[in-house]
Design a protein around this motif. Structure first.
Motif, PDB file in Angstrom:
ATOM      1  N   TYR A 251       0.853  -1.188   0.000  1.00 16.45           N
ATOM      2  CA  TYR A 251       0.000   0.000   0.000  1.00 16.45           C
ATOM      3  C   TYR A 251       0.889   1.239   0.000  1.00 16.45           C
ATOM      4  CZ  TYR A 251       0.850  -0.674   5.025  1.00 16.45           C
ATOM      5  OH  TYR A 251       1.436  -0.888   6.246  1.00 16.45           O
ATOM      6  N   ALA A 252       0.307   2.405  -0.206  1.00 19.27           N
ATOM      7  CA  ALA A 252       1.066   3.637  -0.397  1.00 19.27           C
ATOM      8  C   ALA A 252       1.990   3.919   0.787  1.00 19.27           C
ATOM      9  CB  ALA A 252       0.110   4.813  -0.596  1.00 19.27           C
ATOM     10  N   GLY A 253       3.253   4.252   0.468  1.00 18.37           N
ATOM     11  CA  GLY A 253       4.215   4.648   1.496  1.00 18.37           C
ATOM     12  C   GLY A 253       4.675   3.520   2.384  1.00 18.37           C
ATOM     13  N   SER A 254       4.557   2.265   1.912  1.00 15.07           N
ATOM     14  CA  SER A 254       4.880   1.142   2.798  1.00 15.07           C
ATOM     15  C   SER A 254       6.173   0.430   2.428  1.00 15.07           C
ATOM     16  CB  SER A 254       3.737   0.128   2.783  1.00 15.07           C
ATOM     17  OG  SER A 254       3.593  -0.464   1.498  1.00 15.07           O
ATOM     18  N   ALA A 255       6.954   0.995   1.507  1.00 20.28           N
ATOM     19  CA  ALA A 255       8.237   0.372   1.168  1.00 20.28           C
ATOM     20  C   ALA A 255       9.222   0.562   2.322  1.00 20.28           C
ATOM     21  CB  ALA A 255       8.797   0.978  -0.111  1.00 20.28           C
ATOM     22  N   TYR A 256      10.044  -0.444   2.562  1.00 18.98           N
ATOM     23  CA  TYR A 256      10.948  -0.375   3.709  1.00 18.98           C
ATOM     24  C   TYR A 256      12.188  -1.221   3.466  1.00 18.98           C
ATOM     25  CZ  TYR A 256       8.900  -4.968   4.715  1.00 18.98           C
ATOM     26  OH  TYR A 256       8.490  -6.270   4.633  1.00 18.98           O
ATOM     27  N   GLU A 257      13.239  -0.905   4.236  1.00 15.08           N
ATOM     28  CA  GLU A 257      14.484  -1.674   4.237  1.00 15.08           C
ATOM     29  C   GLU A 257      14.569  -2.463   5.535  1.00 15.08           C
ATOM     30  OE1 GLU A 257      19.373  -1.048   4.277  1.00 15.08           O
ATOM     31  OE2 GLU A 257      18.015   0.695   4.264  1.00 15.08           O
ATOM     32  N   VAL A 258      14.989  -3.710   5.462  1.00 16.18           N
ATOM     33  CA  VAL A 258      15.146  -4.529   6.660  1.00 16.18           C
ATOM     34  C   VAL A 258      16.507  -4.244   7.284  1.00 16.18           C
ATOM     35  CG1 VAL A 258      15.301  -6.869   7.574  1.00 16.18           C
ATOM     36  CG2 VAL A 258      13.638  -6.343   5.783  1.00 16.18           C
ATOM     37  N   LEU A 259      16.502  -3.811   8.535  1.00 13.16           N
ATOM     38  CA  LEU A 259      17.735  -3.494   9.248  1.00 13.16           C
ATOM     39  C   LEU A 259      18.228  -4.658  10.103  1.00 13.16           C
ATOM     40  CD1 LEU A 259      16.916   0.130  10.483  1.00 13.16           C
ATOM     41  CD2 LEU A 259      18.032  -0.571   8.351  1.00 13.16           C
ATOM     42  N   ALA A 260      17.312  -5.440  10.651  1.00 18.42           N
ATOM     43  CA  ALA A 260      17.703  -6.559  11.514  1.00 18.42           C
ATOM     44  C   ALA A 260      16.547  -7.543  11.604  1.00 18.42           C
ATOM     45  CB  ALA A 260      18.076  -6.065  12.909  1.00 18.42           C
ATOM     46  N   ILE A 261      16.893  -8.807  11.796  1.00 13.96           N
ATOM     47  CA  ILE A 261      15.897  -9.851  12.012  1.00 13.96           C
ATOM     48  C   ILE A 261      16.313 -10.646  13.242  1.00 13.96           C
ATOM     49  CG2 ILE A 261      14.819 -11.940  11.101  1.00 13.96           C
ATOM     50  CD1 ILE A 261      15.302 -10.870   8.289  1.00 13.96           C
ATOM     51  N   ASP A 262      15.456 -10.656  14.244  1.00 13.08           N
ATOM     52  CA  ASP A 262      15.683 -11.443  15.453  1.00 13.08           C
ATOM     53  C   ASP A 262      14.755 -12.654  15.373  1.00 13.08           C
ATOM     54  OD1 ASP A 262      15.893 -12.591  17.930  1.00 13.08           O
ATOM     55  OD2 ASP A 262      15.588 -10.731  19.064  1.00 13.08           O
ATOM     56  N   ARG A 263      15.330 -13.815  15.042  1.00 13.09           N
ATOM     57  CA  ARG A 263      14.515 -15.008  14.846  1.00 13.09           C
ATOM     58  C   ARG A 263      14.071 -15.653  16.156  1.00 13.09           C
ATOM     59  NH1 ARG A 263      14.662 -17.223   9.732  1.00 13.09           N
ATOM     60  NH2 ARG A 263      15.936 -16.058   8.244  1.00 13.09           N
ATOM     61  N   GLY A 264      14.650 -15.219  17.265  1.00 14.85           N
ATOM     62  CA  GLY A 264      14.259 -15.815  18.528  1.00 14.85           C
ATOM     63  C   GLY A 264      14.608 -17.301  18.577  1.00 14.85           C
TER      64      GLY A 264
ATOM     65  N   THR B 141       7.878 -13.337  20.214  1.00 15.75           N
ATOM     66  CA  THR B 141       8.901 -14.378  20.220  1.00 15.75           C
ATOM     67  C   THR B 141       9.941 -14.150  19.132  1.00 15.75           C
ATOM     68  OG1 THR B 141       7.519 -15.784  18.817  1.00 15.75           O
ATOM     69  CG2 THR B 141       7.353 -16.093  21.212  1.00 15.75           C
ATOM     70  N   TRP B 142       9.630 -13.319  18.135  1.00 12.26           N
ATOM     71  CA  TRP B 142      10.589 -12.930  17.106  1.00 12.26           C
ATOM     72  C   TRP B 142      10.221 -11.503  16.698  1.00 12.26           C
ATOM     73  CZ3 TRP B 142       9.413 -11.313  12.101  1.00 12.26           C
ATOM     74  CH2 TRP B 142       8.073 -11.444  11.729  1.00 12.26           C
ATOM     75  N   GLN B 143      11.144 -10.803  16.048  1.00 11.92           N
ATOM     76  CA  GLN B 143      10.804  -9.479  15.555  1.00 11.92           C
ATOM     77  C   GLN B 143      11.728  -9.088  14.408  1.00 11.92           C
ATOM     78  OE1 GLN B 143      11.131  -6.614  18.718  1.00 11.92           O
ATOM     79  NE2 GLN B 143      13.344  -6.442  18.539  1.00 11.92           N
ATOM     80  N   ILE B 144      11.254  -8.140  13.646  1.00 21.36           N
ATOM     81  CA  ILE B 144      12.001  -7.617  12.507  1.00 21.36           C
ATOM     82  C   ILE B 144      12.070  -6.099  12.662  1.00 21.36           C
ATOM     83  CG2 ILE B 144       9.911  -7.459  11.074  1.00 21.36           C
ATOM     84  CD1 ILE B 144      11.680  -8.244   8.670  1.00 21.36           C
ATOM     85  N   THR B 145      13.227  -5.511  12.393  1.00 19.54           N
ATOM     86  CA  THR B 145      13.411  -4.062  12.498  1.00 19.54           C
ATOM     87  C   THR B 145      13.576  -3.503  11.097  1.00 19.54           C
ATOM     88  OG1 THR B 145      14.483  -4.297  14.658  1.00 19.54           O
ATOM     89  CG2 THR B 145      14.813  -2.210  13.487  1.00 19.54           C
ATOM     90  N   VAL B 146      12.767  -2.484  10.776  1.00 21.40           N
ATOM     91  CA  VAL B 146      12.762  -1.941   9.420  1.00 21.40           C
ATOM     92  C   VAL B 146      12.834  -0.415   9.462  1.00 21.40           C
ATOM     93  CG1 VAL B 146      11.336  -3.904   8.677  1.00 21.40           C
ATOM     94  CG2 VAL B 146      10.240  -1.713   9.218  1.00 21.40           C
TER      95      VAL B 146
END
Length: 240
Positions: A36-49, A56-61
């Motif tokens: 959707y509009a304005g939702s493009a992002y870069e992945v900075l980190a992935i914590d798979r837990g 239990t897991w998270q993604i930083t964008v």
């Protein structure tokens, strides 16, 4: 004669499988879009837990539109999410058959660009000499088993994985290119490239299928981007 040890089998937990599905194809350094509009992002980190606390897991964008950095656990939805650009590979593994060195193309000169080059021709018997394997390739399980059960192959690949770790630990960030070589590129080079890809990608379960799960464990949490290229795997058998 001492019987051969059975190959180790590893399985992922249901929680790990769930997290992998939620993360989807996203990789650190890649760019993606929620659709959707304005939702493009870069992945900075992935914590798979898995993490003890929620989530239990998270993604930083970081979102392109406003530069805001957010951490969340929104799962990948293939119906609307899309890949904008995957990050460049940290490690590229290329299998080649030296009998095809005269061929043109993007990987014609790959040996000149290699960081690490494994030449399997002289030390490890060519499955091509077996009539029942000659027309088969590393796509076939019997070929992979034959190559990986050759004495010394696993040790060479484990040592190569250590070399990759060493290069990546250097103070100058640069991609690593590993080239595996055999005669025709259909058996030894392709199989060892597949095995090494599983190891360096930190896919312990897949690496275990090659008897290399221990070699893969140091890579399991690194989230390296690993590309696998077979230059000559699907070419015709060379009569020799």
């Amino acid at each position: 004669m001492t019987p051969a040890e059975p190959k180790k089998e590893t399985t992922t937990s249901p929680n790990q499988d769930f997290i992998s599905l939620q993360i989807g194809p996203r990789r650190v350094g890649g760019r993606y879009d929620h659709g959707y509009a304005g939702s493009a992002y870069e992945v900075l980190a992935i914590d798979r837990g898995p993490r003890e606390q929620w989530p239990t897991w998270q993604i930083t964008v970081r979102y392109d539109e406003d530069g805001e950095v957010r951490s969340h656990c929104t799962g990948w939805d293939s119906r609307q999410d899309r890949i904008v650009a995957h990050p460049p590979a940290d490690v590229t593994i290329v299998s080649v058959g030296r009998l095809h060195d005269s061929a043109e193309g993007e990987y014609a000169d790959i040996l000149q660009r290699a960081t690490i080059a494994l030449d399997l021709r002289a030390h490890f018997r060519d499955p091509h000499v077996r009539a029942d394997l000659r027309q088969l390739t590393a796509h076939d399980q019997v070929v992979r088993d034959t190559v990986m059960d050759t004495p010394g192959v696993r040790e060479v690949l484990a040592a190569t994985a250590l070399q990759v770790q060493g290069y990546l630990a250097g103070p100058t960030a640069a991609p690593v290119t590993v080239v595996t070589q055999c005669a025709g590129g259909r058996h030894r080079a392709a199989t060892t490239a597949m095995a090494l890809r599983a190891v360096v990608a930190g896919d312990v379960e897949q690496a275990a299928a090659y008897g290399l799960d221990e070699a893969a464990k140091p890579f399991a949490d690194r989230d390296l981007v690993v590309d696998l290229v077979h230059r000559d795997l699907d070419k015709d058998v060379v009569n020799r």
